[in-house]
Design a protein around this motif. Structure first.
Motif, PDB file in Angstrom:
ATOM      1  N   GLY A 151     -33.047  42.516  -8.873  1.00  0.00           N
ATOM      2  CA  GLY A 151     -33.693  41.302  -8.434  1.00  0.00           C
ATOM      3  C   GLY A 151     -34.968  41.625  -7.686  1.00  0.00           C
ATOM      4  N   PRO A 152     -35.539  40.638  -7.013  1.00  0.00           N
ATOM      5  CA  PRO A 152     -36.753  40.886  -6.231  1.00  0.00           C
ATOM      6  C   PRO A 152     -36.525  41.989  -5.194  1.00  0.00           C
ATOM      7  N   MET A 153     -37.590  42.673  -4.840  1.00  0.00           N
ATOM      8  CA  MET A 153     -37.496  43.737  -3.838  1.00  0.00           C
ATOM      9  C   MET A 153     -36.877  43.184  -2.555  1.00  0.00           C
ATOM     10  N   GLY A 154     -35.944  43.952  -2.001  1.00  0.00           N
ATOM     11  CA  GLY A 154     -35.288  43.521  -0.775  1.00  0.00           C
ATOM     12  C   GLY A 154     -34.031  42.709  -0.996  1.00  0.00           C
ATOM     13  N   THR A 155     -33.629  42.485  -2.245  1.00  0.00           N
ATOM     14  CA  THR A 155     -32.402  41.745  -2.542  1.00  0.00           C
ATOM     15  C   THR A 155     -31.432  42.652  -3.282  1.00  0.00           C
ATOM     16  N   VAL A 156     -30.151  42.301  -3.247  1.00  0.00           N
ATOM     17  CA  VAL A 156     -29.139  43.170  -3.848  1.00  0.00           C
ATOM     18  C   VAL A 156     -29.154  43.075  -5.372  1.00  0.00           C
ATOM     19  N   ASN A 157     -29.475  41.931  -5.913  1.00  0.00           N
ATOM     20  CA  ASN A 157     -29.587  41.760  -7.364  1.00  0.00           C
ATOM     21  C   ASN A 157     -30.274  40.427  -7.655  1.00  0.00           C
ATOM     22  N   ALA A 158     -30.483  40.150  -8.935  1.00  0.00           N
ATOM     23  CA  ALA A 158     -31.168  38.913  -9.308  1.00  0.00           C
ATOM     24  C   ALA A 158     -30.349  37.684  -8.956  1.00  0.00           C
ATOM     25  N   PHE A 159     -29.024  37.782  -9.058  1.00  0.00           N
ATOM     26  CA  PHE A 159     -28.182  36.622  -8.757  1.00  0.00           C
ATOM     27  C   PHE A 159     -28.418  36.139  -7.329  1.00  0.00           C
ATOM     28  N   ALA A 160     -28.564  37.065  -6.425  1.00  0.00           N
ATOM     29  CA  ALA A 160     -28.748  36.688  -5.027  1.00  0.00           C
ATOM     30  C   ALA A 160     -30.198  36.363  -4.703  1.00  0.00           C
ATOM     31  N   GLY A 161     -31.148  36.939  -5.471  1.00  0.00           N
ATOM     32  CA  GLY A 161     -32.528  36.880  -5.019  1.00  0.00           C
ATOM     33  C   GLY A 161     -33.470  35.953  -5.746  1.00  0.00           C
ATOM     34  N   VAL A 162     -33.154  35.581  -7.005  1.00  0.00           N
ATOM     35  CA  VAL A 162     -34.097  34.776  -7.780  1.00  0.00           C
ATOM     36  C   VAL A 162     -33.966  33.309  -7.392  1.00  0.00           C
ATOM     37  N   ARG A 163     -35.097  32.692  -7.052  1.00  0.00           N
ATOM     38  CA  ARG A 163     -35.096  31.306  -6.586  1.00  0.00           C
ATOM     39  C   ARG A 163     -35.308  30.330  -7.745  1.00  0.00           C
ATOM     40  N   PRO A 164     -34.922  29.073  -7.584  1.00  0.00           N
ATOM     41  CA  PRO A 164     -35.203  28.063  -8.615  1.00  0.00           C
ATOM     42  C   PRO A 164     -36.704  27.918  -8.842  1.00  0.00           C
ATOM     43  N   GLU A 165     -37.033  27.558 -10.071  1.00  0.00           N
ATOM     44  CA  GLU A 165     -38.423  27.401 -10.496  1.00  0.00           C
ATOM     45  C   GLU A 165     -38.824  25.936 -10.392  1.00  0.00           C
ATOM     46  N   LYS A 166     -40.041  25.670  -9.901  1.00  0.00           N
ATOM     47  CA  LYS A 166     -40.496  24.290  -9.678  1.00  0.00           C
ATOM     48  C   LYS A 166     -41.828  24.078 -10.381  1.00  0.00           C
ATOM     49  N   THR A 167     -41.867  23.097 -11.296  1.00  0.00           N
ATOM     50  CA  THR A 167     -43.046  22.832 -12.118  1.00  0.00           C
ATOM     51  C   THR A 167     -43.576  21.432 -11.856  1.00  0.00           C
ATOM     52  N   THR A 168     -44.872  21.330 -11.619  1.00  0.00           N
ATOM     53  CA  THR A 168     -45.560  20.039 -11.527  1.00  0.00           C
ATOM     54  C   THR A 168     -46.680  20.057 -12.555  1.00  0.00           C
TER      55      THR A 168
END
Length: 693
Positions: free
Chosen positions: A473-490
């Motif tokens: 996942g993102p740097m500083g997180t244990v994996n993608a499940f814990a670290g990837v945030r929801p995506e927001k589109t306008t």
């Protein structure tokens, strides 16, 4: 001998047999001519055009060019703005305006069939046989809230219409297709019924051998697949419908761009639908339930031989299964100039896996669940008609999404890597996701012009492939499940249409901001999928599509379309990866009511705006790609009101070229270690017969 390899053993004889059967069939079937309720078939479809603002509707049974599609993603490419992430002959992954994955809400009969492969080998539209449906409906952008969460890029619905009978009768439609590379397809769609009910059976089979590119080199891309669906409906009156449906299917596909092939694409589907129309403020109630199961097997020995020098030198297989249950209930209300649809939908998807070394050894291994995903949403979408031809359309939606990580271990270095304890085992993530849009529409008036403008916003939960598939996942997180945030589109969408005596034209443009865009990164060298990291960045996108159709004379027309997409990773100040190049299509057609002929020139520009090693769960930017142009020809003849024969030649000049969105060829098939895109088919001839009874 491998099953699909045998398909190429005697290609000339099999292709000749297919062509002869197609050529002789009209004379056998001509005895059915003369029935009064026949449907006149149109000429070959080469470019789709909008039927209303941001909405495209297409009859999926019409012949199309290039060669009629074997999967849902292939059919979408007739609509400007769509392409597919290619990996060979079939089951490409659809891309709209450079946006991929669950940014596209992909539905069949308004149910979700997500597929099971962690790398989307069996993406949702690989289970869709387009011609077994009646219509394809596409809404571009976040401009509807009626059909599920996310859908920041658009909503795609393959639909079957409800048959109605005034008296007992039988309706039959079908097609036969033969072509180069031992391509042969068969389709049957039969419905029997009376005023109180019906039974509808749809079945298809599609097969192709490996194709050859413009250099004459064989590309490992053979496939065979089949589907059968049965629907039983009760229609006690003109306002009521109860339908139960069931379907099965399976297939195999060889992939030049993957380390494994698809040895099984088993599908099982169940559905229940209820519709009731009323004659007061409450106009209609619709309710549906569905259950879809994808049981998919990937291996390196059924359709190829294990490569002793590759990363998987021994026979190896992975069996993945995903069961998705869902339902929807919606009510349509009307008060004078206001129409409002309100409702609720829900979905639960459970994923499990098993794998083993050795031929078919996975069959003795116990299943291991790795994720469960749930979503419940409420929505309301309404139209307020100001006067004839002017209206406001708006919608609101709220979803509650949950994902549970059930992996006991995770691989830190991709397939075959060291298994490590999963720190998020048993963790459930929950997110509340808002969505909404508002749009003004002005219909085409006396001047011939109409226009629209709308703005939409949607928040999208990371999907299975973004939560579970990445190694990191993102740097500083244990994996993608814990670290990837929801995506927001306008996103802002604007466009216009013109209709005149001799010319129709349309244009649509968009500009969007994507906060927390989910981006995959891969090593710039080595095998695709060896290590992947998913993280969030901010992005900007914009682009446009346009089309024109000129009627030069009673029988002649010319037209064209243009599609352009642009994206930037504003966090890093770099291009957004996997963006489609500028593409134009020019067409010429002649149709006198019995005979038709046409030409399609497709021109794709060079793509230099790339982010090497970045992309999505399936593909990454391999570097700049060359532009190309291909010419295709088609012709058709209406033998009767019930019979249409169509023929085509794709890539007339036998060009060797590759699409920008592509996978690198696998070393198992002799491709070099440095990433090389897979070439598209060379000259390709096909002949298709459509018939109705």
């Amino acid at each position: 001998m491998h099953p699909l390899r045998s398909a190429t053993a005697a290609p000339s004889r099999r292709a000749l047999a297919c062509a002869l059967s197609l050529a002789l069939f009209p004379f056998v079937a001509a005895a059915t001519d003369g029935m009064s309720d026949a449907r006149t078939l149109d000429r070959v479809v080469v470019i789709g055009t909008p039927t209303q603002p941001l909405t495209f509707v297409t009859d999926t049974k019409l012949p199309r060019q290039p060669v009629p599609a074997s999967d849902g993603a292939d059919y979408l490419k007739t609509i400007p703005g769509f392409t597919a992430l290619r990996n060979g002959g079939t089951n490409g992954d659809p891309v709209l305006r450079g946006m991929f994955g669950s940014r596209l809400n992909l539905l069949s009969n308004d149910g979700s069939m997500p597929g099971a492969c962690p790398a989307r080998m069996d993406n949702p539209l690989s289970y869709v046989a387009p011609e077994t449906y009646d219509t394809l409906v596409v809404v571009k952008g976040p401009q509807t809230v009626l059909w599920g969460p996310g859908a920041s890029a658009g909503t795609v619905r393959f639909q079957r219409e409800t048959p109605r009978f005034d008296a007992p009768g039988l309706r039959v439609q079908g097609s036969l297709l033969g072509g180069s590379f031992v391509r042969n397809d068969q389709l049957l769609d039969a419905t029997a019924g009376n005023a109180t009910g019906y039974a509808r059976l749809t079945a298809n089979r599609s097969e192709s051998g490996d194709y050859r590119d413009g250099h004459g080199d064989r590309v490992p891309t053979a496939w065979k697949k089949w589907n059968t669906d049965l629907a039983l409906g009760w229609t006690p009156d003109a306002d009521t419908l109860v339908e139960v449906s069931a379907g099965i299917g399976d297939g195999q596909a060889r992939y030049a761009g993957r380390g494994m092939d698809g040895a099984q694409f088993k599908r099982e589907s169940l559905g229940l639908r209820f519709e009731k129309a009323f004659h007061g403020a409450l106009r209609k109630v619709q309710a549906s339930l569905y259950r879809n199961d994808a049981d998919h097997v990937m291996d390196n020995y059924t359709l190829r031989d294990p490569n002793p020098m590759g990363p998987m030198p021994m026979p190896m297989a992975s069996n993945v299964d995903r069961t998705t249950d869902g339902g929807r209930i919606a009510a349509e209300w009307g008060w004078g100039d206001v129409v409002l649809t309100t409702g609720i939908d829900a979905q639960r998807s459970r994923h499990r896996t098993r794998n083993a070394m050795g031929r078919d050894a996975y069959k003795t291994v116990a299943w291991s669940p790795d994720a469960t995903l749930r979503n419940t949403g409420v929505f309301a979408e309404g139209t307020w008609t100001l006067d004839a031809g002017r209206r406001w359309v708006a919608g609101l939606r709220s979803d509650r999404a949950r994902a549970t990580d059930q992996r006991a271990t995770r691989s830190a270095m991709g397939m075959g890597g060291m298994a490590m304890p999963n720190p998020t085992l048993g963790l459930t993530r929950s997110e509340t996701l808002p969505a909404g849009f508002v749009r003004f529409e002005h219909d085409i008036a006396g001047s011939g012009f109409g226009w629209y403008a709308g703005v939409g916003h949607t928040a999208r939960m990371p999907d299975y492939w973004e939560l579970i598939s990445p190694n990191m996942g993102p740097m500083g997180t244990v994996n993608a499940f814990a670290g990837v945030r929801p995506e927001k589109t306008t996103q802002l969408d604007i466009g216009g249409q013109y209709r005149g005596k001799r010319m129709d034209a349309w244009v649509s443009a968009y500009a969007g901001r994507i906060d927390d865009f989910i981006l995959f990164r891969y090593p710039t060298g080595g095998m695709m999928g060896a290590t992947s990291m998913a993280s969030n960045v901010d992005a900007r996108i914009h682009g446009a599509e346009a089309g024109v159709d000129l009627r030069l004379a009673a029988d002649w027309s010319v037209g064209g379309s243009l599609a352009w997409a642009w994206g930037a990773n504003t966090t890093a100040g770099t291009p957004l990866p996997q963006m489609t190049p500028l593409e134009g299509r020019l067409t010429a057609g002649w149709d006198n009511g019995h005979w038709s002929a046409g030409a399609l020139l497709r021109v794709v520009a060079r793509q230099d705006r790339v982010a090497v090693g970045q992309g999505n769960v399936v593909g990454r930017d391999l570097g700049p790609s060359a532009g190309f142009a291909t010419l295709a020809l088609n012709a058709g003849y209406r033998l009767s009101e019930r019979l249409q024969l169509a023929a085509g030649m794709d890539n007339l000049f036998d060009r060797a070229y590759a699409e920008h969105l592509n996978l690198a060829g696998s070393a198992d098939f002799g491709y070099p270690a440095m990433p090389v895109r897979i070439n598209e088919p060379g000259r390709n001839l096909w002949l298709k017969l459509n018939f109705t009874l």
